[in-house]
Motif scaffolding. Structure first.
Motif, PDB file in Angstrom:
ATOM      1  N   UNK A 237      20.363 -84.861 -36.709  1.00 23.38           N
ATOM      2  CA  UNK A 237      18.994 -84.394 -36.733  1.00 23.38           C
ATOM      3  C   UNK A 237      18.322 -85.279 -37.766  1.00 23.38           C
ATOM      4  N   UNK A 238      17.742 -86.367 -37.275  1.00 26.58           N
ATOM      5  CA  UNK A 238      17.236 -87.357 -38.208  1.00 26.58           C
ATOM      6  C   UNK A 238      15.983 -88.033 -37.699  1.00 26.58           C
ATOM      7  N   UNK A 239      15.482 -88.975 -38.449  1.00 31.38           N
ATOM      8  CA  UNK A 239      14.188 -89.588 -38.178  1.00 31.38           C
ATOM      9  C   UNK A 239      14.124 -90.296 -36.823  1.00 31.38           C
TER      10      UNK A 239
ATOM     11  N   UNK B  85      11.756 -93.149 -34.567  1.00 29.38           N
ATOM     12  CA  UNK B  85      11.016 -94.368 -34.861  1.00 29.38           C
ATOM     13  C   UNK B  85       9.504 -94.182 -34.868  1.00 29.38           C
ATOM     14  N   UNK B  86       8.939 -93.595 -33.828  1.00 28.93           N
ATOM     15  CA  UNK B  86       7.482 -93.473 -33.733  1.00 28.93           C
ATOM     16  C   UNK B  86       6.983 -92.119 -34.210  1.00 28.93           C
ATOM     17  N   UNK B  87       7.890 -91.285 -34.719  1.00 29.04           N
ATOM     18  CA  UNK B  87       7.475 -89.980 -35.221  1.00 29.04           C
ATOM     19  C   UNK B  87       7.600 -89.910 -36.750  1.00 29.04           C
ATOM     20  N   UNK B  88       8.500 -90.698 -37.318  1.00 27.32           N
ATOM     21  CA  UNK B  88       8.757 -90.613 -38.756  1.00 27.32           C
ATOM     22  C   UNK B  88       8.675 -91.961 -39.473  1.00 27.32           C
ATOM     23  N   UNK B  89       9.064 -93.027 -38.816  1.00 27.51           N
ATOM     24  CA  UNK B  89       9.086 -94.330 -39.472  1.00 27.51           C
ATOM     25  C   UNK B  89       7.774 -95.105 -39.374  1.00 27.51           C
ATOM     26  N   UNK B  90       6.785 -94.572 -38.690  1.00 25.99           N
ATOM     27  CA  UNK B  90       5.538 -95.309 -38.548  1.00 25.99           C
ATOM     28  C   UNK B  90       4.647 -95.191 -39.788  1.00 25.99           C
ATOM     29  N   UNK B  91       4.950 -94.247 -40.678  1.00 27.61           N
ATOM     30  CA  UNK B  91       4.108 -94.017 -41.864  1.00 27.61           C
ATOM     31  C   UNK B  91       4.285 -95.084 -42.912  1.00 27.61           C
TER      32      UNK B  91
END
Length: 148
Positions: A138-140, A142-148
């Motif tokens: 249950x982890x990050x 790409x386009x939901x968490x790493x885009x910030x």
């Protein structure tokens, strides 16, 4: 889909080192292009070599990232790809439930990899854990968490 009450021993996927390839798939809803680009760049900055699946940028039908067949093909290709020891999702959303009955468990069993996701993909992850003993994360995404 069958649910087993028997506990499977956990598989041991290979260790993922800095510089490793990452197969990035979109098994549910599509993502906005600017978030995909920013997330992929963030993975590169973290020392990984991300690769988008063939259909990961598909838009539609409706809000899906391609047809169920395209999304399933990308998931299978990601696990079969010997050049990437990890699979990450672009985002969750609705749609991964349509992949459940088509999962090639033998292919995934033969190519175990860490699989990072959450949201709608939790069902797929729990199915892989239940049926194969594949550890999932249950982890990050790409386009939901790493885009910030």
């Amino acid at each position: 889909m069958t649910v087993s009450l028997d506990s499977k021993p956990l598989m041991k996927p290979t260790v993922v080192h800095e510089g490793a390839g990452v197969s990035v798939i979109a098994p549910a809803s599509f993502a906005r292009q600017e978030r995909i680009d920013a997330g992929m760049e963030r993975l590169r900055v973290l020392g990984f070599a991300p690769r988008l699946a063939e259909n990961a940028q598909a838009r539609g039908p409706l809000f899906f990232a391609g047809t169920a067949e395209q999304r399933l093909a990308d998931l299978h290709a990601a696990f079969a790809d010997r050049g990437t020891p990890m699979v990450m999702s672009l985002r969750g959303g609705y749609g991964s439930n349509y992949l459940m009955n088509g999962l090639d468990l033998e292919l995934i069993r033969n190519h175990p990899k860490p699989f990072f996701a959450y949201s709608d993909l939790t069902g797929v992850q729990l199915h892989l854990l239940d049926q194969l003993g594949l550890p999932v994360f249950h982890g990050p995404m790409v386009a939901a968490d790493f885009y910030l």
